[in-house]
Design a protein around this motif. Structure first.
Motif, mmCIF file in Angstrom:
data_model
loop_
_atom_site.group_PDB
_atom_site.id
_atom_site.type_symbol
_atom_site.label_atom_id
_atom_site.label_comp_id
_atom_site.label_asym_id
_atom_site.label_seq_id
_atom_site.Cartn_x
_atom_site.Cartn_y
_atom_site.Cartn_z
ATOM 1 N N TRP A 2 0.847 -1.192 0.000
ATOM 2 C CA TRP A 2 0.000 0.000 0.000
ATOM 3 C C TRP A 2 0.884 1.243 0.000
ATOM 4 O O TRP A 2 1.930 1.277 0.617
ATOM 5 N N VAL A 30 -3.304 3.736 -2.191
ATOM 6 C CA VAL A 30 -3.282 3.262 -3.566
ATOM 7 C C VAL A 30 -2.587 1.909 -3.532
ATOM 8 O O VAL A 30 -1.466 1.797 -3.037
ATOM 9 N N TRP A 31 -3.274 0.886 -4.011
ATOM 10 C CA TRP A 31 -2.722 -0.466 -4.008
ATOM 11 C C TRP A 31 -1.758 -0.600 -5.172
ATOM 12 O O TRP A 31 -2.093 -0.316 -6.305
ATOM 13 N N ASP A 36 -6.147 -7.743 -7.395
ATOM 14 C CA ASP A 36 -7.224 -6.754 -7.486
ATOM 15 C C ASP A 36 -7.710 -6.263 -6.129
ATOM 16 O O ASP A 36 -8.803 -5.727 -6.019
ATOM 17 N N GLN A 37 -6.904 -6.409 -5.093
ATOM 18 C CA GLN A 37 -7.315 -5.939 -3.766
ATOM 19 C C GLN A 37 -7.336 -4.414 -3.750
ATOM 20 O O GLN A 37 -6.345 -3.767 -4.103
ATOM 21 N N ILE A 38 -8.467 -3.853 -3.354
ATOM 22 C CA ILE A 38 -8.588 -2.394 -3.320
ATOM 23 C C ILE A 38 -9.063 -1.894 -1.964
ATOM 24 O O ILE A 38 -9.482 -0.748 -1.837
ATOM 25 N N ASP A 51 -8.530 2.014 -1.341
ATOM 26 C CA ASP A 51 -7.849 2.562 -2.515
ATOM 27 C C ASP A 51 -8.839 3.489 -3.198
ATOM 28 O O ASP A 51 -9.838 3.047 -3.758
ATOM 29 N N GLY A 54 -9.446 5.046 -7.992
ATOM 30 C CA GLY A 54 -10.303 4.677 -9.116
ATOM 31 C C GLY A 54 -11.583 5.489 -9.158
ATOM 32 O O GLY A 54 -11.699 6.533 -8.519
ATOM 33 N N THR A 59 -14.850 3.333 -5.188
ATOM 34 C CA THR A 59 -14.336 3.723 -3.874
ATOM 35 C C THR A 59 -15.432 3.651 -2.821
ATOM 36 O O THR A 59 -15.222 3.123 -1.727
ATOM 37 N N THR A 62 -16.190 0.080 -2.040
ATOM 38 C CA THR A 62 -15.091 -0.507 -1.266
ATOM 39 C C THR A 62 -15.191 -0.096 0.197
ATOM 40 O O THR A 62 -15.007 -0.922 1.101
#
Length: 109
Positions: A2, A30-31, A36-38, A51, A54, A59, A62
């Motif tokens: 991260w 920001v990953w 694809d972990q956000i 994250d 995007g 967001t 998430t």
């Protein structure tokens, strides 16, 4: 891996979200890895990581997803719980979070 977020698409994330008796810090990241972990929910350190580099709706989703992880942990849900038990506890937990954090909706919808 991260990296602390700088300029964000979403603007601002809430600084804190109360989940039951716990105050979770919300951190913008920001990953920087290839999966694809956000987001992340650290129930030991009480940190929700999002994250926010995007699209805004991703967001927001998430953030909600990580809040539900915190509720899941609070109610000690597990793989042996029935669908009805999980849905009941998550709906009660989500209602509790929204009542305890009246400004959170603007960060989710």
């Amino acid at each position: 891996i991260w990296e602390i977020g700088k300029d964000t698409v979403m603007g601002k994330l809430p600084k804190m979200v109360k989940v039951g008796p716990y105050d979770y810090r919300v951190r913008s990241y920001v990953w920087k890895a290839e999966d694809d972990q956000i987001g992340g929910c650290d129930t030991q350190r009480l940190v929700l990581s999002v994250d926010d580099s995007g699209p805004a709706m991703v967001t927001k989703n998430t953030l909600l997803h990580e809040v539900l992880h915190a509720v899941y942990d609070l109610y000690d849900l597990g793989p042996d719980d029935s669908e009805e038990a999980v849905v009941m506890r998550l709906s009660n937990g989500l209602q509790m979070v929204m009542v305890d954090n009246p400004g959170l909706g603007k960060h989710l919808w």
